[in-house]
Design a protein around this motif. Structure first.
Motif, PDB file in Angstrom:
ATOM      1  N   THR A  41     -12.390 -17.440 -39.150  1.00  0.00           N
ATOM      2  CA  THR A  41     -11.148 -17.017 -39.802  1.00  0.00           C
ATOM      3  C   THR A  41      -9.972 -17.176 -38.851  1.00  0.00           C
ATOM      4  O   THR A  41     -10.147 -17.144 -37.624  1.00  0.00           O
ATOM      5  CB  THR A  41     -11.223 -15.550 -40.284  1.00  0.00           C
ATOM      6  OG1 THR A  41     -10.010 -15.230 -40.980  1.00  0.00           O
ATOM      7  CG2 THR A  41     -11.407 -14.574 -39.144  1.00  0.00           C
ATOM      8  N   THR A  42      -8.789 -17.316 -39.447  1.00  0.00           N
ATOM      9  CA  THR A  42      -7.560 -17.365 -38.645  1.00  0.00           C
ATOM     10  C   THR A  42      -6.894 -15.993 -38.575  1.00  0.00           C
ATOM     11  O   THR A  42      -5.894 -15.845 -37.891  1.00  0.00           O
ATOM     12  CB  THR A  42      -6.553 -18.380 -39.228  1.00  0.00           C
ATOM     13  OG1 THR A  42      -6.217 -17.992 -40.567  1.00  0.00           O
ATOM     14  CG2 THR A  42      -7.127 -19.792 -39.231  1.00  0.00           C
ATOM     15  N   ARG A  43      -7.429 -14.988 -39.274  1.00  0.00           N
ATOM     16  CA  ARG A  43      -6.803 -13.665 -39.210  1.00  0.00           C
ATOM     17  C   ARG A  43      -7.121 -13.016 -37.866  1.00  0.00           C
ATOM     18  O   ARG A  43      -8.089 -13.363 -37.195  1.00  0.00           O
ATOM     19  CB  ARG A  43      -7.235 -12.787 -40.386  1.00  0.00           C
ATOM     20  CG  ARG A  43      -8.593 -12.142 -40.257  1.00  0.00           C
ATOM     21  CD  ARG A  43      -8.668 -10.904 -41.157  1.00  0.00           C
ATOM     22  NE  ARG A  43      -9.991 -10.355 -41.285  1.00  0.00           N
ATOM     23  CZ  ARG A  43     -10.596  -9.595 -40.380  1.00  0.00           C
ATOM     24  NH1 ARG A  43     -10.035  -9.340 -39.220  1.00  0.00           N
ATOM     25  NH2 ARG A  43     -11.796  -9.104 -40.619  1.00  0.00           N
ATOM     26  N   ALA A  44      -6.292 -12.068 -37.480  1.00  0.00           N
ATOM     27  CA  ALA A  44      -6.510 -11.336 -36.231  1.00  0.00           C
ATOM     28  C   ALA A  44      -7.697 -10.393 -36.399  1.00  0.00           C
ATOM     29  O   ALA A  44      -7.987  -9.937 -37.507  1.00  0.00           O
ATOM     30  CB  ALA A  44      -5.257 -10.544 -35.870  1.00  0.00           C
ATOM     31  N   SER A  45      -8.367 -10.100 -35.309  1.00  0.00           N
ATOM     32  CA  SER A  45      -9.504  -9.185 -35.380  1.00  0.00           C
ATOM     33  C   SER A  45      -9.013  -7.762 -35.629  1.00  0.00           C
ATOM     34  O   SER A  45      -7.937  -7.377 -35.182  1.00  0.00           O
ATOM     35  CB  SER A  45     -10.328  -9.243 -34.093  1.00  0.00           C
ATOM     36  OG  SER A  45      -9.540  -8.846 -33.000  1.00  0.00           O
ATOM     37  N   ARG A  46      -9.823  -7.007 -36.382  1.00  0.00           N
ATOM     38  CA  ARG A  46      -9.544  -5.590 -36.604  1.00  0.00           C
ATOM     39  C   ARG A  46     -10.185  -4.800 -35.463  1.00  0.00           C
ATOM     40  O   ARG A  46     -11.045  -5.312 -34.740  1.00  0.00           O
ATOM     41  CB  ARG A  46     -10.136  -5.135 -37.940  1.00  0.00           C
ATOM     42  CG  ARG A  46      -9.472  -5.783 -39.144  1.00  0.00           C
ATOM     43  CD  ARG A  46     -10.095  -5.291 -40.437  1.00  0.00           C
ATOM     44  NE  ARG A  46      -9.498  -5.959 -41.591  1.00  0.00           N
ATOM     45  CZ  ARG A  46     -10.162  -6.333 -42.663  1.00  0.00           C
ATOM     46  NH1 ARG A  46     -11.458  -6.091 -42.758  1.00  0.00           N
ATOM     47  NH2 ARG A  46      -9.545  -6.927 -43.661  1.00  0.00           N
ATOM     48  N   GLU A  47      -9.809  -3.557 -35.359  1.00  0.00           N
ATOM     49  CA  GLU A  47     -10.368  -2.706 -34.309  1.00  0.00           C
ATOM     50  C   GLU A  47     -11.892  -2.692 -34.405  1.00  0.00           C
ATOM     51  O   GLU A  47     -12.451  -2.488 -35.482  1.00  0.00           O
ATOM     52  CB  GLU A  47      -9.819  -1.284 -34.453  1.00  0.00           C
ATOM     53  CG  GLU A  47     -10.173  -0.399 -33.269  1.00  0.00           C
ATOM     54  CD  GLU A  47      -9.540   0.983 -33.352  1.00  0.00           C
ATOM     55  OE1 GLU A  47     -10.131   1.917 -32.795  1.00  0.00           O
ATOM     56  OE2 GLU A  47      -8.472   1.115 -33.984  1.00  0.00           O
ATOM     57  N   GLY A  48     -12.543  -2.945 -33.280  1.00  0.00           N
ATOM     58  CA  GLY A  48     -14.005  -2.923 -33.232  1.00  0.00           C
ATOM     59  C   GLY A  48     -14.669  -4.247 -33.560  1.00  0.00           C
ATOM     60  O   GLY A  48     -15.879  -4.365 -33.419  1.00  0.00           O
ATOM     61  N   HIS A  56     -15.836 -15.634 -36.189  1.00  0.00           N
ATOM     62  CA  HIS A  56     -15.319 -16.452 -35.095  1.00  0.00           C
ATOM     63  C   HIS A  56     -13.817 -16.507 -35.368  1.00  0.00           C
ATOM     64  O   HIS A  56     -13.393 -17.032 -36.399  1.00  0.00           O
ATOM     65  CB  HIS A  56     -15.908 -17.868 -35.121  1.00  0.00           C
ATOM     66  CG  HIS A  56     -17.380 -17.910 -34.871  1.00  0.00           C
ATOM     67  ND1 HIS A  56     -17.934 -17.559 -33.653  1.00  0.00           N
ATOM     68  CD2 HIS A  56     -18.410 -18.267 -35.664  1.00  0.00           C
ATOM     69  CE1 HIS A  56     -19.252 -17.698 -33.720  1.00  0.00           C
ATOM     70  NE2 HIS A  56     -19.566 -18.115 -34.927  1.00  0.00           N
ATOM     71  N   PHE A  57     -13.022 -15.924 -34.482  1.00  0.00           N
ATOM     72  CA  PHE A  57     -11.575 -15.885 -34.681  1.00  0.00           C
ATOM     73  C   PHE A  57     -10.961 -17.144 -34.079  1.00  0.00           C
ATOM     74  O   PHE A  57     -11.070 -17.383 -32.872  1.00  0.00           O
ATOM     75  CB  PHE A  57     -10.989 -14.616 -34.056  1.00  0.00           C
ATOM     76  CG  PHE A  57     -11.488 -13.361 -34.724  1.00  0.00           C
ATOM     77  CD1 PHE A  57     -10.957 -12.954 -35.942  1.00  0.00           C
ATOM     78  CD2 PHE A  57     -12.505 -12.608 -34.159  1.00  0.00           C
ATOM     79  CE1 PHE A  57     -11.428 -11.815 -36.579  1.00  0.00           C
ATOM     80  CE2 PHE A  57     -12.984 -11.464 -34.783  1.00  0.00           C
ATOM     81  CZ  PHE A  57     -12.439 -11.068 -36.001  1.00  0.00           C
ATOM     82  N   LEU A  58     -10.335 -17.962 -34.929  1.00  0.00           N
ATOM     83  CA  LEU A  58      -9.771 -19.237 -34.504  1.00  0.00           C
ATOM     84  C   LEU A  58      -8.258 -19.253 -34.702  1.00  0.00           C
ATOM     85  O   LEU A  58      -7.743 -18.618 -35.624  1.00  0.00           O
ATOM     86  CB  LEU A  58     -10.370 -20.388 -35.328  1.00  0.00           C
ATOM     87  CG  LEU A  58     -11.893 -20.532 -35.368  1.00  0.00           C
ATOM     88  CD1 LEU A  58     -12.278 -21.692 -36.278  1.00  0.00           C
ATOM     89  CD2 LEU A  58     -12.463 -20.738 -33.971  1.00  0.00           C
ATOM     90  N   TYR A  81      -4.817 -16.325 -44.944  1.00  0.00           N
ATOM     91  CA  TYR A  81      -5.581 -16.700 -43.746  1.00  0.00           C
ATOM     92  C   TYR A  81      -6.651 -17.718 -44.116  1.00  0.00           C
ATOM     93  O   TYR A  81      -7.178 -17.703 -45.227  1.00  0.00           O
ATOM     94  CB  TYR A  81      -6.252 -15.472 -43.112  1.00  0.00           C
ATOM     95  CG  TYR A  81      -5.268 -14.432 -42.651  1.00  0.00           C
ATOM     96  CD1 TYR A  81      -4.483 -14.645 -41.524  1.00  0.00           C
ATOM     97  CD2 TYR A  81      -5.112 -13.246 -43.358  1.00  0.00           C
ATOM     98  CE1 TYR A  81      -3.564 -13.690 -41.110  1.00  0.00           C
ATOM     99  CE2 TYR A  81      -4.196 -12.289 -42.949  1.00  0.00           C
ATOM    100  CZ  TYR A  81      -3.421 -12.517 -41.820  1.00  0.00           C
ATOM    101  OH  TYR A  81      -2.517 -11.572 -41.414  1.00  0.00           O
ATOM    102  N   GLY A  82      -6.996 -18.566 -43.150  1.00  0.00           N
ATOM    103  CA  GLY A  82      -8.077 -19.522 -43.352  1.00  0.00           C
ATOM    104  C   GLY A  82      -9.420 -18.855 -43.104  1.00  0.00           C
ATOM    105  O   GLY A  82      -9.574 -18.072 -42.163  1.00  0.00           O
ATOM    106  N   TYR A  83     -10.379 -19.156 -43.974  1.00  0.00           N
ATOM    107  CA  TYR A  83     -11.760 -18.697 -43.809  1.00  0.00           C
ATOM    108  C   TYR A  83     -12.661 -19.894 -44.033  1.00  0.00           C
ATOM    109  O   TYR A  83     -12.389 -20.713 -44.919  1.00  0.00           O
ATOM    110  CB  TYR A  83     -12.125 -17.612 -44.837  1.00  0.00           C
ATOM    111  CG  TYR A  83     -11.487 -16.272 -44.576  1.00  0.00           C
ATOM    112  CD1 TYR A  83     -12.170 -15.289 -43.864  1.00  0.00           C
ATOM    113  CD2 TYR A  83     -10.211 -15.981 -45.036  1.00  0.00           C
ATOM    114  CE1 TYR A  83     -11.586 -14.051 -43.621  1.00  0.00           C
ATOM    115  CE2 TYR A  83      -9.622 -14.758 -44.800  1.00  0.00           C
ATOM    116  CZ  TYR A  83     -10.305 -13.794 -44.094  1.00  0.00           C
ATOM    117  OH  TYR A  83      -9.725 -12.569 -43.848  1.00  0.00           O
ATOM    118  N   GLY A  84     -13.742 -20.005 -43.273  1.00  0.00           N
ATOM    119  CA  GLY A  84     -14.638 -21.133 -43.474  1.00  0.00           C
ATOM    120  C   GLY A  84     -16.023 -20.882 -42.921  1.00  0.00           C
ATOM    121  O   GLY A  84     -16.207 -20.090 -41.997  1.00  0.00           O
ATOM    122  N   THR A  85     -16.996 -21.567 -43.520  1.00  0.00           N
ATOM    123  CA  THR A  85     -18.395 -21.483 -43.097  1.00  0.00           C
ATOM    124  C   THR A  85     -18.777 -22.807 -42.455  1.00  0.00           C
ATOM    125  O   THR A  85     -18.704 -23.855 -43.099  1.00  0.00           O
ATOM    126  CB  THR A  85     -19.313 -21.224 -44.309  1.00  0.00           C
ATOM    127  OG1 THR A  85     -18.844 -20.057 -45.002  1.00  0.00           O
ATOM    128  CG2 THR A  85     -20.749 -21.019 -43.877  1.00  0.00           C
TER     129      THR A  85
END
Length: 197
Positions: A41-48, A56-58, A81-85
């Motif tokens: 994903t292109t989104r920012a990571s959440r807490e934890g 995988h944060f890209l 946000y972009g998401y992909g497998t």
């Protein structure tokens, strides 16, 4: 796994906030044979959330590069946000005879369904599950209880969820969410049955 046993590709989907991740974690804890695909994903990571565990944060640039290279089995834009497998994340464990769990938004899950209609081998191993809240009010309560999103974000997620819930008939199984334990038990039963087929 025994050579004559077909691996299972379990695709778990549903609207944002319904509890997919909670069910997935329970399923993984109770089934050594199951490997979770970590999507990008292109989104920012959440807490934890650690990179490589939840996602995988890209960067947007890296995500676009992988799209152009054809690295993704499916990809989509969800909530901006972009998401992909990644192809390799699904094909390699299946080829090794391991069961694979993909936790996906509805758009991504339906991409898998469309691929299975064109690919007999994929169709043979895939089981799709739609986890859905009892109604919009129940979903709103779950989204609000997470405490992660502003009211306008929740409103946007609920508007998207309405369209997603209308597509529940396109999944092999629909689980109406109750308690976390009941949800996990229902999905476990579907997985166990898929392994026996």
């Amino acid at each position: 796994m025994a050579g004559d046993t077909q691996p299972v590709l379990l695709v778990l989907s549903g609207p944002s906030g319904v509890g997919k991740t909670t069910v997935a974690l329970r399923l993984l804890a109770e089934n050594e044979s199951l490997t979770r695909v970590v999507t990008c994903t292109t989104r920012a990571s959440r807490e934890g959330e650690a990179d490589g565990e939840a996602y995988h944060f890209l960067s947007e640039t890296e995500f676009a590069r992988r799209v152009a290279a054809g690295d993704f089995l499916e990809h989509a834009e969800v909530y901006g946000y972009g998401y992909g497998t990644m192809k390799s994340a699904v094909t390699e464990p299946l080829a090794a005879g391991r069961d694979v769990l993909v936790v996906n938004d509805v758009q991504g899950a339906l991409t898998f369904t469309a691929m299975a209609q064109r690919d007999e081998a994929l169709a043979k191993v895939m089981t799709t599950i739609f986890l859905v809240a009892e109604n919009a009010a129940a979903l709103r309560a779950r989204l609000e209880s997470r405490g992660e999103d502003a009211p306008e974000v929740i409103a946007k997620r609920l508007a998207v969820a309405e369209g997603e819930m209308a597509r529940r008939g396109e999944f092999d199984h629909v689980v109406v969410s109750g308690t976390r334990e009941a949800d996990a038990a229902a999905v476990q039963e579907i997985y166990s049955n898929a392994k026996r087929e």
